[in-house]
Design a protein around this motif. Structure first.
Motif, PDB file in Angstrom:
ATOM      1  N   LEU A  80      13.607  67.058  30.492  1.00  0.00           N
ATOM      2  CA  LEU A  80      14.760  67.328  29.629  1.00  0.00           C
ATOM      3  C   LEU A  80      15.280  68.752  29.800  1.00  0.00           C
ATOM      4  CD1 LEU A  80      13.745  65.548  26.288  1.00  0.00           C
ATOM      5  CD2 LEU A  80      15.290  64.729  28.079  1.00  0.00           C
ATOM      6  N   LYS A  81      14.426  69.645  30.225  1.00  0.00           N
ATOM      7  CA  LYS A  81      14.851  71.030  30.433  1.00  0.00           C
ATOM      8  C   LYS A  81      15.822  71.151  31.608  1.00  0.00           C
ATOM      9  CE  LYS A  81      10.592  73.070  28.586  1.00  0.00           C
ATOM     10  NZ  LYS A  81       9.372  73.861  28.909  1.00  0.00           N
ATOM     11  N   THR A  82      15.691  70.239  32.579  1.00  0.00           N
ATOM     12  CA  THR A  82      16.534  70.308  33.773  1.00  0.00           C
ATOM     13  C   THR A  82      17.705  69.330  33.727  1.00  0.00           C
ATOM     14  OG1 THR A  82      15.119  68.715  34.932  1.00  0.00           O
ATOM     15  CG2 THR A  82      14.587  71.045  35.184  1.00  0.00           C
ATOM     16  N   ASN A  83      17.658  68.355  32.808  1.00  0.00           N
ATOM     17  CA  ASN A  83      18.769  67.414  32.662  1.00  0.00           C
ATOM     18  C   ASN A  83      18.973  67.145  31.177  1.00  0.00           C
ATOM     19  OD1 ASN A  83      20.682  65.379  32.745  1.00  0.00           O
ATOM     20  ND2 ASN A  83      19.651  64.192  34.330  1.00  0.00           N
ATOM     21  N   THR A  84      19.802  67.937  30.562  1.00  0.00           N
ATOM     22  CA  THR A  84      19.997  67.861  29.107  1.00  0.00           C
ATOM     23  C   THR A  84      20.794  66.626  28.690  1.00  0.00           C
ATOM     24  OG1 THR A  84      21.970  69.263  29.310  1.00  0.00           O
ATOM     25  CG2 THR A  84      19.875  70.360  28.842  1.00  0.00           C
ATOM     26  N   ARG A  85      21.333  65.886  29.654  1.00  0.00           N
ATOM     27  CA  ARG A  85      22.105  64.700  29.308  1.00  0.00           C
ATOM     28  C   ARG A  85      21.200  63.476  29.107  1.00  0.00           C
ATOM     29  NH1 ARG A  85      27.784  64.815  32.560  1.00  0.00           N
ATOM     30  NH2 ARG A  85      28.247  63.398  30.844  1.00  0.00           N
ATOM     31  N   LEU A  86      19.958  63.584  29.519  1.00  0.00           N
ATOM     32  CA  LEU A  86      19.021  62.490  29.298  1.00  0.00           C
ATOM     33  C   LEU A  86      18.633  62.422  27.825  1.00  0.00           C
ATOM     34  CD1 LEU A  86      16.502  62.786  32.287  1.00  0.00           C
ATOM     35  CD2 LEU A  86      18.301  61.075  31.978  1.00  0.00           C
ATOM     36  N   PHE A  87      18.375  61.204  27.333  1.00  0.00           N
ATOM     37  CA  PHE A  87      17.826  61.069  25.989  1.00  0.00           C
ATOM     38  C   PHE A  87      16.962  59.822  25.942  1.00  0.00           C
ATOM     39  CE2 PHE A  87      21.658  58.492  25.892  1.00  0.00           C
ATOM     40  CZ  PHE A  87      21.320  57.390  25.107  1.00  0.00           C
ATOM     41  N   ASN A  88      15.999  59.833  25.062  1.00  0.00           N
ATOM     42  CA  ASN A  88      15.097  58.703  24.930  1.00  0.00           C
ATOM     43  C   ASN A  88      15.717  57.639  24.028  1.00  0.00           C
ATOM     44  OD1 ASN A  88      12.800  57.192  25.329  1.00  0.00           O
ATOM     45  ND2 ASN A  88      11.646  58.182  23.686  1.00  0.00           N
ATOM     46  N   GLY A  89      15.371  56.405  24.275  1.00  0.00           N
ATOM     47  CA  GLY A  89      15.836  55.309  23.443  1.00  0.00           C
ATOM     48  C   GLY A  89      14.913  54.124  23.585  1.00  0.00           C
ATOM     49  N   GLN A  90      14.905  53.275  22.578  1.00  0.00           N
ATOM     50  CA  GLN A  90      14.049  52.095  22.610  1.00  0.00           C
ATOM     51  C   GLN A  90      14.659  51.012  23.498  1.00  0.00           C
ATOM     52  OE1 GLN A  90      13.491  50.050  18.819  1.00  0.00           O
ATOM     53  NE2 GLN A  90      11.286  49.954  19.201  1.00  0.00           N
ATOM     54  N   LYS A  91      13.810  50.269  24.193  1.00  0.00           N
ATOM     55  CA  LYS A  91      14.260  49.191  25.072  1.00  0.00           C
ATOM     56  C   LYS A  91      13.378  47.957  24.854  1.00  0.00           C
ATOM     57  CE  LYS A  91      17.062  52.198  26.832  1.00  0.00           C
ATOM     58  NZ  LYS A  91      18.477  52.166  26.404  1.00  0.00           N
TER      59      LYS A  91
ATOM     60  N   ASN B 193      23.101  53.210  16.104  1.00  0.00           N
ATOM     61  CA  ASN B 193      22.566  54.440  16.687  1.00  0.00           C
ATOM     62  C   ASN B 193      21.547  54.097  17.767  1.00  0.00           C
ATOM     63  OD1 ASN B 193      21.470  56.932  17.298  1.00  0.00           O
ATOM     64  ND2 ASN B 193      21.264  57.585  15.155  1.00  0.00           N
ATOM     65  N   LEU B 194      21.841  54.449  19.023  1.00  0.00           N
ATOM     66  CA  LEU B 194      20.963  54.092  20.128  1.00  0.00           C
ATOM     67  C   LEU B 194      19.639  54.834  20.109  1.00  0.00           C
ATOM     68  CD1 LEU B 194      23.481  53.826  23.115  1.00  0.00           C
ATOM     69  CD2 LEU B 194      22.622  52.029  21.606  1.00  0.00           C
ATOM     70  N   THR B 195      19.537  55.891  19.315  1.00  0.00           N
ATOM     71  CA  THR B 195      18.270  56.618  19.220  1.00  0.00           C
ATOM     72  C   THR B 195      17.386  56.076  18.093  1.00  0.00           C
ATOM     73  OG1 THR B 195      19.229  58.313  17.761  1.00  0.00           O
ATOM     74  CG2 THR B 195      19.331  58.711  20.141  1.00  0.00           C
ATOM     75  N   THR B 196      17.872  55.061  17.374  1.00  0.00           N
ATOM     76  CA  THR B 196      17.077  54.446  16.306  1.00  0.00           C
ATOM     77  C   THR B 196      16.042  53.505  16.905  1.00  0.00           C
ATOM     78  OG1 THR B 196      18.910  54.544  14.733  1.00  0.00           O
ATOM     79  CG2 THR B 196      17.152  52.963  14.269  1.00  0.00           C
ATOM     80  N   PHE B 197      14.793  53.644  16.444  1.00  0.00           N
ATOM     81  CA  PHE B 197      13.715  52.762  16.876  1.00  0.00           C
ATOM     82  C   PHE B 197      13.460  51.741  15.769  1.00  0.00           C
ATOM     83  CE2 PHE B 197      13.476  55.639  20.184  1.00  0.00           C
ATOM     84  CZ  PHE B 197      12.423  55.408  21.063  1.00  0.00           C
ATOM     85  N   VAL B 198      13.440  50.459  16.144  1.00  0.00           N
ATOM     86  CA  VAL B 198      13.258  49.399  15.157  1.00  0.00           C
ATOM     87  C   VAL B 198      11.875  48.776  15.318  1.00  0.00           C
ATOM     88  CG1 VAL B 198      15.726  48.934  15.136  1.00  0.00           C
ATOM     89  CG2 VAL B 198      14.238  47.594  16.640  1.00  0.00           C
ATOM     90  N   GLU B 199      11.464  48.022  14.307  1.00  0.00           N
ATOM     91  CA  GLU B 199      10.186  47.312  14.352  1.00  0.00           C
ATOM     92  C   GLU B 199      10.426  45.874  14.828  1.00  0.00           C
ATOM     93  OE1 GLU B 199       7.372  48.838  13.851  1.00  0.00           O
ATOM     94  OE2 GLU B 199       8.383  50.716  13.293  1.00  0.00           O
ATOM     95  N   MET B 200       9.366  45.259  15.315  1.00  0.00           N
ATOM     96  CA  MET B 200       9.480  43.894  15.808  1.00  0.00           C
ATOM     97  C   MET B 200      10.021  42.951  14.728  1.00  0.00           C
ATOM     98  SD  MET B 200       8.804  42.525  18.848  1.00  0.00           S
ATOM     99  CE  MET B 200       7.405  43.396  19.557  1.00  0.00           C
ATOM    100  N   GLU B 201       9.578  43.157  13.490  1.00  0.00           N
ATOM    101  CA  GLU B 201      10.015  42.278  12.409  1.00  0.00           C
ATOM    102  C   GLU B 201      11.495  42.471  12.051  1.00  0.00           C
ATOM    103  OE1 GLU B 201       7.310  45.512  10.556  1.00  0.00           O
ATOM    104  OE2 GLU B 201       7.347  44.219  12.334  1.00  0.00           O
ATOM    105  N   ASP B 202      12.128  43.534  12.565  1.00  0.00           N
ATOM    106  CA  ASP B 202      13.557  43.746  12.337  1.00  0.00           C
ATOM    107  C   ASP B 202      14.423  42.891  13.263  1.00  0.00           C
ATOM    108  OD1 ASP B 202      12.989  45.736  10.448  1.00  0.00           O
ATOM    109  OD2 ASP B 202      12.897  47.294  11.986  1.00  0.00           O
ATOM    110  N   LEU B 203      13.787  42.239  14.215  1.00  0.00           N
ATOM    111  CA  LEU B 203      14.535  41.554  15.267  1.00  0.00           C
ATOM    112  C   LEU B 203      14.508  40.039  15.091  1.00  0.00           C
ATOM    113  CD1 LEU B 203      13.197  43.687  18.243  1.00  0.00           C
ATOM    114  CD2 LEU B 203      15.533  43.735  17.340  1.00  0.00           C
ATOM    115  N   ASP B 204      15.672  39.440  15.310  1.00  0.00           N
ATOM    116  CA  ASP B 204      15.816  37.989  15.296  1.00  0.00           C
ATOM    117  C   ASP B 204      15.971  37.519  16.742  1.00  0.00           C
ATOM    118  OD1 ASP B 204      16.630  35.318  13.898  1.00  0.00           O
ATOM    119  OD2 ASP B 204      18.266  35.731  15.316  1.00  0.00           O
ATOM    120  N   ALA B 205      15.208  36.498  17.127  1.00  0.00           N
ATOM    121  CA  ALA B 205      15.177  36.067  18.523  1.00  0.00           C
ATOM    122  C   ALA B 205      16.560  35.680  19.036  1.00  0.00           C
ATOM    123  CB  ALA B 205      14.201  34.910  18.693  1.00  0.00           C
ATOM    124  N   ARG B 206      17.358  35.009  18.224  1.00  0.00           N
ATOM    125  CA  ARG B 206      18.690  34.611  18.656  1.00  0.00           C
ATOM    126  C   ARG B 206      19.583  35.825  18.891  1.00  0.00           C
ATOM    127  NH1 ARG B 206      21.668  30.938  21.440  1.00  0.00           N
ATOM    128  NH2 ARG B 206      23.872  31.312  20.974  1.00  0.00           N
TER     129      ARG B 206
END
Length: 389
Positions: A138-149, A252-265
């Motif tokens: 991150l020190k060399t590429n400040t445009r990078l950011f972490n996100g959940q996938k 918000n793409l930087t928000t991390f969710v829990e498995m139970e927050d997700l619906d399979a459909r």
């Protein structure tokens, strides 16, 4: 033979060969077996001994040359140089290809099975490296950011002949520091030894990409910017990642969710819709002009540690001139590329053979997308694909 008559998707799962996971430390030293192979009789003809020694050196030199070539090819693809030797057979693993539904799968042909058992397994001695290396990056590429996938484990077919995605959760940081790490071969080897799964310690984020066919019958390519984390400076097609946060209804793409927050459909809809949104953001085409999205296949790219990518095709109601005008106005992520290239679908179908210079400029993921697009088209015409798969 009518390749499109069956309604059952074909799923091909190929386990990575153990030899392919060897690091340079696993290569045999030059002198490991030399003494064992020499003629033991001290009185043997010296010419025979010399011949054996020469053969041994030839073998070792071939091993060194092959390993060096493999390393150079991998680095050339990662750092943005062109790779002349890419092939569908050698450089990717096909998890699924729509050979039985040549036009591709709709969202209703697919479903998702979510579970923490599909998350990345951790190695205590390696987790600290992930955090340290990411911080330095991150020190060399400040445009990078972490996100959940979404973490891709595998696909199967169910009793209703649907394609079932088995997914867990992961994050982009872990992808960069596992799949794209210099330690990827070591992690794969440890996974094979400890988990009987070469990918068990890798992040494996599910990615998307694919072909957009314009109203005037052309395919959109992008010249990737120099600052992006993957395929910098190379030719590619629009793509990115489905977002767990968006599947859960967050903006918000930087928000991390829990498995139970997700619906399979909602998750399977996000996988399809994410490709539409990537085209919107990267090319600045409004979503109302994009339609008829179909899944062509799921391919793992060896260059990125076998990271899985869903490849789609879709149509656009705008022509090349209209798209260029929108792109030049700028959009949410149009800065990820420096320009667009348009080629007719007929040229794209045979690009590997007939548009060699352009083909060489394509990144590995772009080549996989074009190849699937070409194969499924040839099958729909009841022709045998010219590609070796």
């Amino acid at each position: 033979m009518d390749f499109c008559s069956s309604t059952t998707p074909t799923v091909i799962v190929i386990e990575q060969d153990e030899d392919e996971m060897s690091s340079s430390e696993d290569l045999p030293p030059e002198s490991n077996t030399a003494e064992d192979k020499r003629v033991p009789d001290a009185a043997a003809d010296q010419g025979v001994v010399a011949l054996v020694e020469a053969l041994e050196e030839h073998i070792h030199q071939s091993e060194r040359d092959n390993h060096e070539k493999s390393q150079q090819q991998q680095m050339s693809q990662i750092d943005g140089h062109y790779d002349d030797d890419w092939s569908m057979d050698d450089d990717v693993i096909i998890d699924y290809i729509a050979t039985d539904r040549c036009d591709g799968l709709n969202v209703d042909d697919c479903r998702v099975e979510l579970g923490s058992q599909y998350n990345r397994k951790t190695l205590a001695e390696f987790e600290g490296k992930i955090e340290l290396r990411w911080t330095e990056r991150l020190k060399t590429n400040t445009r990078l950011f972490n996100g959940q996938k979404f973490r891709f484990d595998s696909v199967v077919t169910d009793g209703d002949k649907n394609l079932v995605f088995k997914l867990g959760l992961t994050q982009y940081r872990d992808y960069v520091e596992t799949n794209l790490s210099d330690d990827v071969a070591w992690l794969q080897k440890k996974g094979k030894e400890m988990l009987n799964n070469s990918q068990g310690y890798l992040a494996e984020p599910l990615a998307v990409g694919g072909v957009v066919v314009t109203a005037d019958g052309k395919v959109i390519f992008q010249q990737r910017s120099a600052w992006v984390a993957e395929s910098a400076g190379q030719l590619d097609l629009p793509g990115g990642h489905p977002e767990p946060s968006e599947a859960a209804g967050c903006n918000n793409l930087t928000t991390f969710v829990e498995m139970e927050d997700l619906d399979a459909r909602k998750v399977i809809e996000e996988i399809f819709q994410s490709q539409i949104k990537e085209v919107r953001d990267e090319v600045n085409i409004p979503v109302e002009h994009l339609a008829d999205i179909k899944l062509l296949g799921i391919v793992r790219n060896r260059v990125t540690g076998n990271r899985p990518v869903c490849y789609f095709k879709m149509t656009c109601s705008l022509n090349e001139a209209e798209i260029r005008e929108l792109y030049n106005q700028g959009g949410a992520e149009t800065d990820e590329s420096t320009g667009l290239l348009f080629l007719s679908t007929q040229k794209v179908y045979t690009m590997e053979k007939d548009e060699v210079d352009t083909w060489k400029q394509l990144c590995p993921s772009g080549k996989a997308a074009v190849t699937l697009f070409s194969i499924t088209h040839q099958l729909s015409m009841e022709n045998r694909p010219f590609q070796q798969v």
